[in-house]
Write an enzyme that holds these catalytic residues in place. Sequence first.
Site, PDB file in Angstrom:
ATOM      1  N   HIS A   1     -28.328 -14.090  28.148  1.00 52.88           N
ATOM      2  CA  HIS A   1     -27.979 -14.949  29.300  1.00 52.88           C
ATOM      3  C   HIS A   1     -28.102 -16.432  28.935  1.00 52.88           C
ATOM      4  O   HIS A   1     -28.338 -17.267  29.808  1.00 52.88           O
ATOM      5  CB  HIS A   1     -28.833 -14.606  30.528  1.00 52.88           C
ATOM      6  CG  HIS A   1     -28.448 -13.282  31.145  1.00 52.88           C
ATOM      7  ND1 HIS A   1     -27.476 -13.160  32.110  1.00 52.88           N
ATOM      8  CD2 HIS A   1     -28.876 -12.019  30.895  1.00 52.88           C
ATOM      9  CE1 HIS A   1     -27.336 -11.878  32.445  1.00 52.88           C
ATOM     10  NE2 HIS A   1     -28.168 -11.166  31.709  1.00 52.88           N
ATOM     11  N   THR A   2     -27.957 -16.729  27.680  1.00 50.97           N
ATOM     12  CA  THR A   2     -27.964 -18.132  27.253  1.00 50.97           C
ATOM     13  C   THR A   2     -26.542 -18.634  26.990  1.00 50.97           C
ATOM     14  O   THR A   2     -26.308 -19.835  27.015  1.00 50.97           O
ATOM     15  CB  THR A   2     -28.788 -18.303  25.955  1.00 50.97           C
ATOM     16  OG1 THR A   2     -28.447 -17.237  25.071  1.00 50.97           O
ATOM     17  CG2 THR A   2     -30.275 -18.279  26.237  1.00 50.97           C
ATOM     18  N   ASP A   3     -25.594 -17.709  26.752  1.00 50.24           N
ATOM     19  CA  ASP A   3     -24.259 -18.191  26.320  1.00 50.24           C
ATOM     20  C   ASP A   3     -23.564 -19.011  27.397  1.00 50.24           C
ATOM     21  O   ASP A   3     -23.027 -20.084  27.121  1.00 50.24           O
ATOM     22  CB  ASP A   3     -23.374 -17.041  25.780  1.00 50.24           C
ATOM     23  CG  ASP A   3     -23.060 -15.933  26.760  1.00 50.24           C
ATOM     24  OD1 ASP A   3     -23.648 -15.900  27.863  1.00 50.24           O
ATOM     25  OD2 ASP A   3     -22.191 -15.085  26.416  1.00 50.24           O
TER      26      ASP A   3
ATOM     27  N   ASP B   1     -19.690 -12.274  23.438  1.00 47.99           N
ATOM     28  CA  ASP B   1     -19.171 -10.963  23.034  1.00 47.99           C
ATOM     29  C   ASP B   1     -17.840 -11.096  22.300  1.00 47.99           C
ATOM     30  O   ASP B   1     -17.594 -10.427  21.293  1.00 47.99           O
ATOM     31  CB  ASP B   1     -18.990 -10.058  24.258  1.00 47.99           C
ATOM     32  CG  ASP B   1     -20.286  -9.885  25.027  1.00 47.99           C
ATOM     33  OD1 ASP B   1     -21.343 -10.264  24.493  1.00 47.99           O
ATOM     34  OD2 ASP B   1     -20.238  -9.384  26.165  1.00 47.99           O
TER      35      ASP B   1
ATOM     36  N   GLY C   1     -19.650   1.271  28.573  1.00 43.06           N
ATOM     37  CA  GLY C   1     -20.633   0.968  29.618  1.00 43.06           C
ATOM     38  C   GLY C   1     -22.070   1.059  29.137  1.00 43.06           C
ATOM     39  O   GLY C   1     -22.989   1.126  29.955  1.00 43.06           O
TER      40      GLY C   1
ATOM     41  N   SER D   1     -15.960  -3.907  26.595  1.00 45.23           N
ATOM     42  CA  SER D   1     -14.954  -4.748  27.266  1.00 45.23           C
ATOM     43  C   SER D   1     -14.386  -5.789  26.298  1.00 45.23           C
ATOM     44  O   SER D   1     -13.168  -5.923  26.165  1.00 45.23           O
ATOM     45  CB  SER D   1     -15.541  -5.410  28.507  1.00 45.23           C
ATOM     46  OG  SER D   1     -16.840  -5.858  28.255  1.00 45.23           O
TER      47      SER D   1
END
Length: 388
Positions: free
Chosen positions: A40-42, A176, A126, A132
């Site tokens: 959750h840093t990107d 990603d 998933g 994705s």
Amino acid sequence: MSVEISPQFLAPVLASFRREFGEPAVVVRSPGRVNLIGEHTDYNQGFVLPAAVDRGIAMALRPRSDRRYLLRALDLGRRLEGDLRDLVPHPERWPNYLLGVLYQLQKAGYSLDGFELVYGGDLPMGAGMSSSAALECGLALSLNELFGLGLDRLTMAKLCQAAEHSFVGVKCGIMDQMASLMSQKDHVMMLDCQDLSFQFVPFPSSATIFLCDTQVERALAESAYNQRRSQCEAGVALLRKHAPDVHSLRDASLEMLDAHRAEFEPIIYRRCRYVIEENLRVVAACAALESKDLPAFGRLMNQSHQGLSHAYEVSCPELDVLAEAAAALPSVLGARMMGAGFGGCTINLVEVGQEKAFVDGMAPAFAKIGKTPKIHPCAPHCGAERLL
Ligand code: GLA
């Protein structure tokens, strides 16, 4: 431990394509990814340490003379046909990663002809390994090859990210897509999401990556993900009142945050603090990796999990049980939840030679969460590539 891509990976996709359409003109392998640290840093313009892995999506295509697309998802047993001039998000989820890429390419001025496509592979869907991005990047690379679009990989990564924003509705960062397109075999990628510069650090030969799959559907993930992003933006807006140079949490320090703590809602303070600390951890983890100090690297992974669970609150009971049980095993250097959270996998750095001890040692934790053990070994591999 380096695992080579097996011919078996391609065989079902090629067989299905040949049965339905004939000889493919382009075949691409597009990998999933792991992330060692930097979660959750990107989307906060921070640092991440991902690597593409030796599991991925295989995609076969050939052009058509009209403007129609025909998509076939082998593993899902689904297919979809439509017109390239008429692209809107689909009620089912799987086509949207592909339709979004078609939409964004055309929006950016690239002209596409019709095509037929079959995809499959060995990437668990998933499970938080970014199937994705593998799908988006696989299609972007395939069309680039099929129609000679002349796209560079950075442009592809940005287009694929935009595809996910517009057609899937997840305001994801760019980690990603960068990992899936740019990675190098046996290396991890230290990516600076502020200017998208990156460097490769060799993955240590004395460690192995194991993913432990909670098998929990990430039902909450999307809305909670977008909410975390807004909470970080709220924190930035507050800091900017005092420091106009702060454009993202990357520009903020713990001292700055604490100086204005009284103005923050506690929840926003916690989110921001986690992100700033996690960025510091990625930098420290990279230094530890470069100096081959794996115990230090592992401790930072464990701390990252604690932050994600208690301050950023994106874990779930199953992830906590698996991460904490792993961290307590002597064979494990470090363990934490990986990816967006609320399900998916934990990532575990295990000493080479201790693989069996790890798998055996995790059995009680899987029993505790009521799941049959599902453990995926994987190794850092190269980014998406054309195979045929
Ligand atoms: C998902 C997103 C990434 C990143 C991670 C969390 O995988 O697609 O951009 O934000 O979650 O680190």
